[in-house]
Design a protein around this motif. Structure first.
Motif, PDB file in Angstrom:
ATOM      1  N   GLU A  18      38.601 -33.327 -50.018  1.00  0.00           N
ATOM      2  CA  GLU A  18      38.305 -34.333 -51.037  1.00  0.00           C
ATOM      3  C   GLU A  18      39.019 -35.654 -50.772  1.00  0.00           C
ATOM      4  N   ALA A  19      40.182 -35.598 -50.150  1.00  0.00           N
ATOM      5  CA  ALA A  19      40.994 -36.800 -49.949  1.00  0.00           C
ATOM      6  C   ALA A  19      40.628 -37.577 -48.684  1.00  0.00           C
ATOM      7  N   ASN A  20      39.819 -36.970 -47.819  1.00  0.00           N
ATOM      8  CA  ASN A  20      39.501 -37.612 -46.546  1.00  0.00           C
ATOM      9  C   ASN A  20      37.990 -37.733 -46.362  1.00  0.00           C
ATOM     10  N   PRO A  21      37.539 -38.851 -45.834  1.00  0.00           N
ATOM     11  CA  PRO A  21      36.109 -39.028 -45.561  1.00  0.00           C
ATOM     12  C   PRO A  21      35.610 -37.991 -44.547  1.00  0.00           C
ATOM     13  N   PRO A  22      34.334 -37.633 -44.631  1.00  0.00           N
ATOM     14  CA  PRO A  22      33.778 -36.600 -43.752  1.00  0.00           C
ATOM     15  C   PRO A  22      33.922 -36.890 -42.259  1.00  0.00           C
ATOM     16  N   ASP A  23      34.023 -38.160 -41.886  1.00  0.00           N
ATOM     17  CA  ASP A  23      34.091 -38.489 -40.464  1.00  0.00           C
ATOM     18  C   ASP A  23      35.516 -38.487 -39.912  1.00  0.00           C
ATOM     19  N   ARG A  42      37.416 -32.632 -41.050  1.00  0.00           N
ATOM     20  CA  ARG A  42      36.781 -31.628 -40.176  1.00  0.00           C
ATOM     21  C   ARG A  42      37.687 -30.416 -39.964  1.00  0.00           C
ATOM     22  N   ASP A  43      38.979 -30.652 -39.761  1.00  0.00           N
ATOM     23  CA  ASP A  43      39.920 -29.541 -39.556  1.00  0.00           C
ATOM     24  C   ASP A  43      39.994 -28.642 -40.787  1.00  0.00           C
ATOM     25  N   ALA A  44      40.080 -29.260 -41.959  1.00  0.00           N
ATOM     26  CA  ALA A  44      40.162 -28.478 -43.196  1.00  0.00           C
ATOM     27  C   ALA A  44      38.880 -27.676 -43.403  1.00  0.00           C
ATOM     28  N   ALA A  45      37.731 -28.294 -43.153  1.00  0.00           N
ATOM     29  CA  ALA A  45      36.449 -27.599 -43.318  1.00  0.00           C
ATOM     30  C   ALA A  45      36.347 -26.423 -42.347  1.00  0.00           C
TER      31      ALA A  45
END
Length: 76
Positions: free
Chosen positions: A35-40, A45-48
């Motif tokens: 939530e705190a970081n943009p998808p790019d 990406r690491d959290a996902a």
């Protein structure tokens, strides 16, 4: 299905309260990172990826538990 923190409370008693709480806290932290970081971003990406990996691992553990339970009901 990706697990969310609140799903940990409904896991079977085979998993200890400590495990469930640890997993719940870890997932909550990962979802906050998303939530705190943009998808790019790499952080997003690491959290996902960690959420996907954890969800797959937990699905496999639960599937194995069900498989063993059908083969040997007294073993689980």
């Amino acid at each position: 299905m990706l697990f969310k923190p609140e799903h940990m409370r409904a896991l079977p008693d085979k998993f200890s309260i400590e495990e469930k709480k640890k997993w719940e806290n870890g997932l909550a932290m990962l979802y906050r990172q998303i939530e705190a970081n943009p998808p790019d971003t790499q952080a997003h990406r690491d959290a996902a990826k960690k959420i996907r990996d954890f969800s797959l691992t937990l699905h496999n553990k639960r599937s194995e538990e069900r498989r063993v339970g059908k083969e040997c009901p007294r073993c689980v």
